[in-house]
Each structure stands twice: as C-alpha cells, then as structure tokens.
Write a protein that holds these residues in place. Structure first.
Motif, PDB file in Angstrom:
ATOM      1  N   CYS A   7       0.814  -1.219   0.000  1.00  0.00           N
ATOM      2  CA  CYS A   7       0.000   0.000   0.000  1.00  0.00           C
ATOM      3  C   CYS A   7       0.842   1.261   0.000  1.00  0.00           C
ATOM      4  CB  CYS A   7      -0.945   0.009   1.195  1.00  0.00           C
ATOM      5  SG  CYS A   7      -2.215  -1.222   1.047  1.00  0.00           S
ATOM      6  N   GLU A 109      -4.804   6.820  -7.380  1.00  0.00           N
ATOM      7  CA  GLU A 109      -4.399   6.627  -5.994  1.00  0.00           C
ATOM      8  C   GLU A 109      -4.380   5.130  -5.717  1.00  0.00           C
ATOM      9  OE1 GLU A 109      -6.507   7.613  -1.841  1.00  0.00           O
ATOM     10  OE2 GLU A 109      -6.065   9.378  -3.052  1.00  0.00           O
ATOM     11  N   ASP A 310     -12.607   6.087   4.178  1.00  0.00           N
ATOM     12  CA  ASP A 310     -12.890   6.837   2.954  1.00  0.00           C
ATOM     13  C   ASP A 310     -14.377   7.193   2.870  1.00  0.00           C
ATOM     14  OD1 ASP A 310     -10.242   6.579   2.293  1.00  0.00           O
ATOM     15  OD2 ASP A 310     -10.550   4.968   0.839  1.00  0.00           O
ATOM     16  N   GLU A 357      -0.026   9.211  -2.027  1.00  0.00           N
ATOM     17  CA  GLU A 357       0.178   8.584  -0.722  1.00  0.00           C
ATOM     18  C   GLU A 357      -0.054   9.571   0.405  1.00  0.00           C
ATOM     19  OE1 GLU A 357       3.403   5.653   1.313  1.00  0.00           O
ATOM     20  OE2 GLU A 357       4.166   7.536   0.523  1.00  0.00           O
ATOM     21  N   GLU A 360      -3.755  10.267   0.798  1.00  0.00           N
ATOM     22  CA  GLU A 360      -4.461   9.129   1.404  1.00  0.00           C
ATOM     23  C   GLU A 360      -4.222   9.077   2.912  1.00  0.00           C
ATOM     24  OE1 GLU A 360      -4.697   4.692   0.029  1.00  0.00           O
ATOM     25  OE2 GLU A 360      -3.059   4.873   1.475  1.00  0.00           O
ATOM     26  N   ARG A 363      -6.061  11.969   4.564  1.00  0.00           N
ATOM     27  CA  ARG A 363      -7.508  11.751   4.552  1.00  0.00           C
ATOM     28  C   ARG A 363      -7.927  10.747   5.631  1.00  0.00           C
ATOM     29  NH1 ARG A 363      -7.968   9.877  -0.411  1.00  0.00           N
ATOM     30  NH2 ARG A 363      -8.071   7.676   0.185  1.00  0.00           N
ATOM     31  N   ARG A 364      -7.178   9.659   5.727  1.00  0.00           N
ATOM     32  CA  ARG A 364      -7.574   8.615   6.674  1.00  0.00           C
ATOM     33  C   ARG A 364      -7.250   8.983   8.112  1.00  0.00           C
ATOM     34  NH1 ARG A 364      -6.384   3.127   3.090  1.00  0.00           N
ATOM     35  NH2 ARG A 364      -8.113   3.512   1.616  1.00  0.00           N
TER      36      ARG A 364
END
Length: 381
Positions: A7, A109, A310, A357, A360, A363-364
């Motif tokens: 990931c 992404e 998400d 990356e 992401e 965001r998380r």
C-alpha cells in the motif's frame, strides 16, 4: 518488487530532474472494477535522470552501500545483489522512481503496491518503457453513519518497575566485559547506578541525578503510552465501524497486500534472525497455513477499514488541508530513523507536494480521528 511496502510506493521520486514528470508519456486503461493497466515511457534523458536519482534512493531503501564516485553502475549492482539480481535491482530502482510521477500524472491513488508487467531492464542513454497494474479501491458505503459505535480500550500507566527496567537497560549499555580473576571466564560488570554515573554518562542539561533521569524516563514512557492509547482508540473505533461496510473488500487487492505483508515478514525475520520464516514458524509450533491465513485476514481487515474511513470522509464532506498534509508528513517520517533522518524525510516529503500517498494518509488520519471522536469509548484500566 518486495522492496516496495504494501500500500505504498517510493517517497523520493519527485526530488530531482523536475522536468521528468512533464516529459514522460503515460496512459491508463481500466482492466477491471479495481484495476488499471498503466503504460509509462521515458526518453533517454529522463531514463538517465531516473537511473541517476533512483539508484541511490533504492540502495538507501534496501540498506545497501552507495556506489563509489567512479564505480561502474552494473558492476556495482552485481557486487551488491549478485549477477542474477543486478538487472532486477536496476529495474526496481528506476520504476520506483518513475511510478509516483506517473500515478500523479494519471490521477490514480493506488490501494497497494503497483505490480509491474514483466521485467523490463532500463539502459542508460536509451528510452525506457514499462507497464504496471495499479489497483484502486472502489467507493463503498456504510449501512449506518449516524449511530455511534461503542468500544472498550485498555489504558495503562507508567509503573516504577517499567522505569527500573529502562534504567537497567541504559546501564547495560555502559557495562564492561573483563576476565574473572577466579575463573578466567569473561564476565560483564554493570556500573553502579548513582548520581556520579548519571553525570558522567548522561551529560544532558537538567539531568544531574538518578531521580532526574528517572523523571525523564517516566516522561518518555508517559508520552509513548498516551500516543499509543490515542492510536488504539482510533483503531478500535474504525474496526467496529467497518462492520457496517456494505459489500466485500476486492479480493485481488487483499491478495496483493497479504503477499506483500508476508514478504515483509520473511525479509524481517531473515535480517534479524538469519533464518527463513518457515524455520521460525516451526520453532514456534505455528503451521504455515495458519500464519498465511492470519496475514490474509489482517490484509482484508486493513482494506475494509480503509474503505470505511474513505466512506466517512466523503459522507462528512471533509477536505484535506495543508495542516492535514503536515500531520501525514509527521506520521510517515516518524520511523525514518534518528532525528536527522526524520527531518530529512519531512523535507523530502514537503518538496514532493500532494502525492497520492500523502493525500491518502492525511484523509484517513482525519477520518479516523473523527470516527474516534464520535464513538462511545469505555476506558479500561
């Protein structure tokens, strides 16, 4: 490409040869609901830049020594990786450099490590091209966004015994080895832990006595435990909410992440213990199929939790701010090594800008904290 973590992809690919991103050719085609096939092509100057910048980054990442100033590239890679793996190492280095640029160009992404098709080998002074499968997560929804989840999280506090252990570990670092006058055997002598010893081996302003040192150790342990508690609150709340996810995690993404996780464990065991994983599992009386199943379950949970965060991010209309990016940079660089390595990693990440990356992670982190803040959490002491 086991050197690329699950990931994620190289964090370094945008630092030099700034024009590479603009001049490379990229295109994508959708192969399935969660997979894109991408094509990347560079002209000779961009290939040279990718080799020049990508190889040192790759060597750092796999903890191999850097090439000497006058050392031949191929011979140097053969020396470090062997004849059979030298070309693959060069290919990994160049593709790890180019992939973040290509993904940003294509506005993709990735949910896990991009998987190159075949084993193309780049050559200095020549164009280079490769294809890779890029897996992306679908948008999925939760069955209930309104009802808070209820979780229990254990909290521990620093004890005197833990401080004693930290102090003994520190003293052991300054122990000496000598020969016993009685037996002639090698014996290890621990220093006396007193104020004089602290002043001698720990010349830090404000740390003059054993009690000063104990207070600092307590503060460090308290800080660590507080951060760990906050992380476990988020993890527990997200895991509970993920049970409301409608649908299943894409199996092909779960498979890739699980394989990467297993490969990471195999490399870690070999590096730390000098043994293959199957040997260690046998010593611990763990069946290989049970271990693999646990890794696949963990990968599936990870994908489901990512999809959950998400979904909450979208549902709540959140946006990634510059402050969120800074939080992500601190999180990604936290384990880079010593303080200087952490600061350099942060500088590199800031120069890269908003890579997939970084966005992401930001965001998380934001969605995960929101989930924890709105959960009903029972603290167990």
């Amino acid at each position: 490409m086991n050197e690329t973590a699950a990931c994620s992809f190289s964090q370094d690919g945008v630092l030099a040869a700034a024009g590479t991103e603009d001049r490379m050719k990229t295109r994508k085609s959708k192969a399935s609901e969660s997979r894109y096939l991408i094509f990347v092509e560079t002209e000779a100057p961009e290939t040279d830049a990718a080799i020049r910048e990508g190889v040192p980054m790759f060597l750092d990442r796999v903890h191999a020594s850097q090439l000497g100033e006058d050392e031949d590239l191929h011979e140097g890679l053969v020396k470090r990786f062997g004849e059979e793996r030298a070309d693959q190492a060069l290919s990994d280095a160049v593709m790890n450099y180019l992939l973040p640029l290509a993904l940003r160009n294509l506005e993709l992404e990735p949910a896990c490590s991009p998987v190159p098709v075949g084993e193309p080998t780049p050559h200095a002074g020549e164009p280079f091209s490769f294809e890779a499968n890029v897996y992306v997560l679908p948008q999925m929804e939760l069955s209930d966004y309104e009802t808070p989840v209820s979780v229990s999280v254990e909290r521990s506090y620093t004890t005197e015994s833990e401080i004693d252990q930290q102090l003994l570990a520190l003293a052991a670092h300054f122990s000496t080895v000598g020969e016993s006058e009685l037996t002639g055997n090698q014996v290890r002598t621990m220093p006396a832990i007193d104020d004089e010893w602290v002043a001698t081996v720990y010349p830090v302003p404000g740390i003059n006595t054993v009690e000063d040192l104990r207070a600092q150790l307590r503060n460090r342990l308290d800080t660590y435990k507080e951060g760990d508690f906050e992380n476990r609150k988020v993890n527990a709340a997200v895991a509970a909410l993920s049970q409301r996810l409608e649908g299943e995690a894409p199996q092909e993404i779960v498979d890739i992440i699980a394989k990467d996780m297993i490969a990471d464990v195999e490399e870690e065991v070999l590096a730390e213990q000098g043994k293959v994983l199957d040997t260690v599992l046998k010593e611990q009386k763990i069946k290989r199929e049970d271990f693999d199943r646990a890794m696949y379950d963990r990968a599936r949970d990870s994908v489901r939790e990512g999809l959950t965060m998400d979904a909450v991010f979208r549902h709540e209309g959140m946006e990634v701010t510059d402050g969120d990016i800074e939080d992500a940079i601190r999180r990604i660089s936290a384990n880079a090594g010593d303080e200087a390595a952490v600061l350099q990693a942060q500088t590199n990440l800031r120069e890269m800008g908003r890579t997939p990356e970084l966005v992401e992670v930001a965001r998380r982190l934001k969605a995960g904290q929101w989930i924890a803040d709105h959960a009903q959490i029972t603290v167990e002491v």
